[in-house]
Write an enzyme that holds these catalytic residues in place. Structure first.
Site, PDB file in Angstrom:
ATOM      1  N   ARG A 228       0.852  -1.184   0.000  1.00  0.00           N
ATOM      2  CA  ARG A 228       0.000   0.000   0.000  1.00  0.00           C
ATOM      3  C   ARG A 228       0.892   1.241   0.000  1.00  0.00           C
ATOM      4  O   ARG A 228       1.958   1.260   0.617  1.00  0.00           O
ATOM      5  CB  ARG A 228      -0.889   0.033   1.251  1.00  0.00           C
ATOM      6  CG  ARG A 228      -2.062  -0.940   1.215  1.00  0.00           C
ATOM      7  CD  ARG A 228      -3.120  -0.542   0.190  1.00  0.00           C
ATOM      8  NE  ARG A 228      -4.281  -1.418   0.201  1.00  0.00           N
ATOM      9  CZ  ARG A 228      -4.453  -2.464  -0.612  1.00  0.00           C
ATOM     10  NH1 ARG A 228      -3.523  -2.788  -1.495  1.00  0.00           N
ATOM     11  NH2 ARG A 228      -5.561  -3.189  -0.543  1.00  0.00           N
ATOM     12  N   HIS A 276      -1.104   0.116  -9.749  1.00  0.00           N
ATOM     13  CA  HIS A 276      -1.783  -0.797  -8.810  1.00  0.00           C
ATOM     14  C   HIS A 276      -2.347  -2.019  -9.553  1.00  0.00           C
ATOM     15  O   HIS A 276      -3.549  -2.301  -9.482  1.00  0.00           O
ATOM     16  CB  HIS A 276      -2.889  -0.066  -8.035  1.00  0.00           C
ATOM     17  CG  HIS A 276      -3.292  -0.778  -6.770  1.00  0.00           C
ATOM     18  ND1 HIS A 276      -3.628  -0.113  -5.602  1.00  0.00           N
ATOM     19  CD2 HIS A 276      -3.425  -2.104  -6.482  1.00  0.00           C
ATOM     20  CE1 HIS A 276      -3.967  -1.007  -4.679  1.00  0.00           C
ATOM     21  NE2 HIS A 276      -3.853  -2.231  -5.191  1.00  0.00           N
TER      22      HIS A 276
HETATM   23  P1  NDP Z   1      -1.701 -11.832   4.853  1.00  0.00           P
HETATM   24  O1  NDP Z   1      -2.613 -11.346   5.917  1.00  0.00           O
HETATM   25  O2  NDP Z   1      -1.852 -13.221   4.358  1.00  0.00           O
HETATM   26  O3  NDP Z   1      -0.170 -11.667   5.318  1.00  0.00           O
HETATM   27  C1  NDP Z   1       0.281 -10.550   5.999  1.00  0.00           C
HETATM   28  C2  NDP Z   1       1.713 -10.781   6.450  1.00  0.00           C
HETATM   29  O4  NDP Z   1       2.211  -9.562   7.030  1.00  0.00           O
HETATM   30  C3  NDP Z   1       1.823 -11.854   7.532  1.00  0.00           C
HETATM   31  O5  NDP Z   1       3.003 -12.598   7.370  1.00  0.00           O
HETATM   32  C4  NDP Z   1       1.905 -11.021   8.816  1.00  0.00           C
HETATM   33  O6  NDP Z   1       2.587 -11.654   9.883  1.00  0.00           O
HETATM   34  C5  NDP Z   1       2.697  -9.840   8.344  1.00  0.00           C
HETATM   35  N1  NDP Z   1       2.490  -8.675   9.230  1.00  0.00           N
HETATM   36  C6  NDP Z   1       1.341  -7.995   9.442  1.00  0.00           C
HETATM   37  N2  NDP Z   1       1.541  -7.026  10.349  1.00  0.00           N
HETATM   38  C7  NDP Z   1       2.838  -7.104  10.708  1.00  0.00           C
HETATM   39  C8  NDP Z   1       3.639  -6.383  11.630  1.00  0.00           C
HETATM   40  N3  NDP Z   1       3.155  -5.375  12.360  1.00  0.00           N
HETATM   41  N4  NDP Z   1       4.925  -6.748  11.778  1.00  0.00           N
HETATM   42  C9  NDP Z   1       5.430  -7.786  11.051  1.00  0.00           C
HETATM   43  N5  NDP Z   1       4.719  -8.509  10.150  1.00  0.00           N
HETATM   44  C10 NDP Z   1       3.438  -8.164  10.002  1.00  0.00           C
HETATM   45  O7  NDP Z   1      -1.863 -10.789   3.629  1.00  0.00           O
HETATM   46  P2  NDP Z   1      -1.654 -11.056   2.080  1.00  0.00           P
HETATM   47  O8  NDP Z   1      -0.316 -11.647   1.890  1.00  0.00           O
HETATM   48  O9  NDP Z   1      -2.818 -11.757   1.500  1.00  0.00           O
HETATM   49  O10 NDP Z   1      -1.711  -9.550   1.513  1.00  0.00           O
HETATM   50  C11 NDP Z   1      -0.788  -8.572   1.940  1.00  0.00           C
HETATM   51  C12 NDP Z   1      -1.180  -7.205   1.392  1.00  0.00           C
HETATM   52  O11 NDP Z   1      -0.901  -7.121  -0.012  1.00  0.00           O
HETATM   53  C13 NDP Z   1      -2.665  -6.831   1.455  1.00  0.00           C
HETATM   54  O12 NDP Z   1      -3.041  -6.451   2.754  1.00  0.00           O
HETATM   55  C14 NDP Z   1      -2.744  -5.692   0.462  1.00  0.00           C
HETATM   56  O13 NDP Z   1      -2.501  -4.451   1.113  1.00  0.00           O
HETATM   57  C15 NDP Z   1      -1.591  -5.969  -0.512  1.00  0.00           C
HETATM   58  N6  NDP Z   1      -2.093  -6.280  -1.858  1.00  0.00           N
HETATM   59  C16 NDP Z   1      -1.673  -5.508  -2.927  1.00  0.00           C
HETATM   60  C17 NDP Z   1      -2.122  -5.795  -4.199  1.00  0.00           C
HETATM   61  C18 NDP Z   1      -1.625  -5.035  -5.384  1.00  0.00           C
HETATM   62  O14 NDP Z   1      -2.100  -5.277  -6.503  1.00  0.00           O
HETATM   63  N7  NDP Z   1      -0.658  -4.162  -5.244  1.00  0.00           N
HETATM   64  C19 NDP Z   1      -3.072  -6.885  -4.458  1.00  0.00           C
HETATM   65  C20 NDP Z   1      -3.410  -7.655  -3.280  1.00  0.00           C
HETATM   66  C21 NDP Z   1      -2.946  -7.336  -2.038  1.00  0.00           C
HETATM   67  P3  NDP Z   1       1.996 -13.015  10.556  1.00  0.00           P
HETATM   68  O15 NDP Z   1       2.207 -14.079   9.504  1.00  0.00           O
HETATM   69  O16 NDP Z   1       2.842 -13.218  11.735  1.00  0.00           O
HETATM   70  O17 NDP Z   1       0.556 -12.731  10.835  1.00  0.00           O
HETATM   71  C1  OXD Z   2      -6.135  -5.967  -2.831  1.00  0.00           C
HETATM   72  C2  OXD Z   2      -5.704  -5.031  -3.863  1.00  0.00           C
HETATM   73  O1  OXD Z   2      -5.934  -5.684  -1.650  1.00  0.00           O
HETATM   74  O2  OXD Z   2      -6.145  -5.181  -5.026  1.00  0.00           O
HETATM   75  O3  OXD Z   2      -6.669  -7.031  -3.178  1.00  0.00           O
HETATM   76  O4  OXD Z   2      -4.893  -4.136  -3.599  1.00  0.00           O
END
Ligand code: NDP
Ligand code: OXD
Length: 313
Positions: A228, A276
């Site tokens: 993001r 994006h």
């Molecule tokens: P998940 O919830 O599966 O994974 C999140 C990861 O981040 C986990 O490993 C989590 O740790 C870690 N995390 C969260 N908070 C912290 C913190 N404070 N400190 C350390 N690690 C942290 O999410 P996804 O992988 O499915 O998606 C991630 C993000 O990708 C979405 O939230 C979205 O913003 C972005 N995205 C962007 C897209 C684009 O087109 N650019 C498309 C889709 C998504 P733990 O495993 O320990 O919980």
């Molecule tokens: C998502 C994105 O969070 O598209 O799925 O960014």
């Protein structure tokens, strides 16, 4: 069963027809801004991307809200308008993980193999082989090892880069050095040559890519942000590229989207920009996943992908 649908950036018809094929017993309605409450279906399920608060008002029968994306930062901004006892369900891969792996592999290899420089040389008609980078000094560090970060890591393992990852809870991933929690973030950054951000946007991760953190990366490091825009302090990145502490960045997400024409990133050739699109929501996969989860909920079975609102993801 009644389903209310909303997604401002998508044509609703193909979604409605896909949902009605997957769930023939469902009555479907598209939320329109300004609708009178008496004209709105009392919904069992909401399927939406960035819904307005008015869409949820007065919905007393809701069994779940499905977010049409992986990131729930936008929908969580609804605060109390999102009923606290109704499960909020995010898309769980649904075809996005492989797209993320493709995007990050491309951005990493473009930088590592100097294809960006060769593209500029080709435009100038220059034939000039360049010295290769040393892979052993090209450690890739992934911030976030969830559904998408895990798939990126699996893809990058094929290229033999030294790999490290950072998450909140400790992970064990063969072939990867794992760091966990705030106390280990500096160590993680200090050894990272290419930093990939795929964290959810939460109170803890907003502005995580600020000058003080980016300065911990070794000189000449590179940033790939596919998470993001609000993770990144944009002016800090620009200053660190201008001072050559960082070699450049590939960015898919921005604080303001679309990126305004006057934004200084457009003038910096060391920043690659995409709108994006790193991982797009795929209709068929998303509908299949949501329909399966609705069926499981109707049978009283547990489902994966329920957001932990106390953590914000
Ligand atoms: P998940 O919830 O599966 O994974 C999140 C990861 O981040 C986990 O490993 C989590 O740790 C870690 N995390 C969260 N908070 C912290 C913190 N404070 N400190 C350390 N690690 C942290 O999410 P996804 O992988 O499915 O998606 C991630 C993000 O990708 C979405 O939230 C979205 O913003 C972005 N995205 C962007 C897209 C684009 O087109 N650019 C498309 C889709 C998504 P733990 O495993 O320990 O919980
Ligand atoms: C998502 C994105 O969070 O598209 O799925 O960014």
């Amino acid at each position: 069963m009644q389903i209310l649908f909303y997604s401002p950036d998508k044509k609703p018809e193909p979604w409605l027809s896909g949902l009605s094929q997957a769930l023939p017993e469902a009555s479907l309605q598209v939320w329109q801004d300004g609708m009178e409450m008496e004209n709105v279906l009392p919904a069992d399920y909401i399927v939406a991307w960035q819904p307005p608060a008015a869409m949820l008002a007065g919905q007393a029968n809701l069994k779940a809200v499905f977010n049409l994306g992986a990131g729930v930062d936008a929908i969580l901004q609804l605060g109390a308008a999102l009923p606290p006892n109704v499960p909020l369900v995010r898309l769980d891969d649904a075809g996005m993980a492989v797209q993320m792996a493709e995007y990050v592999s491309y951005a990493l290899l473009r930088h590592f193999r100097r294809f960006d420089v060769y593209e500029a040389q080709r435009r100038a008609g220059i034939w000039q082989p360049l010295a290769p980078h040393d892979k052993q000094n090209f450690t890739v560090g992934i911030l976030g090892l969830g559904v998408l970060g895990g798939r990126i890591a699996a893809a990058l393992q094929h290229f033999d880069f030294p790999l490290r990852g950072w998450s909140r809870s400790r992970k064990e991933v063969p072939g990867m050095t794992c760091f966990a929690g705030d106390d280990e973030l500096d160590d993680f950054l200090q050894g990272t040559q290419v930093l990939v951000c795929i964290l959810p946007l939460t109170a803890d991760t907003t502005h995580i890519l600020s000058r003080s953190r980016l300065e911990k990366l070794p000189k000449g490091a590179y940033l790939i942000n596919v998470a993001r825009g609000a993770h990144l302090a944009e002016s800090d990145l620009l200053a660190l590229i201008k001072s050559e502490h960082l070699a450049g960045a590939t960015l898919d997400v921005f604080r303001t989207e679309p990126l305004p024409p006057q934004h200084p990133f457009w003038q910096e050739p060391r920043i690659a920009i995409t709108p994006h699109i790193a991982a797009m929501t795929l209709r068929e996969e998303s509908i299949r996943q949501i329909a399966e989860k609705i069926r499981a909920l109707e049978r009283g079975e547990p489902i994966a992908g329920i957001v932990d609102r106390s953590k914000g993801y």
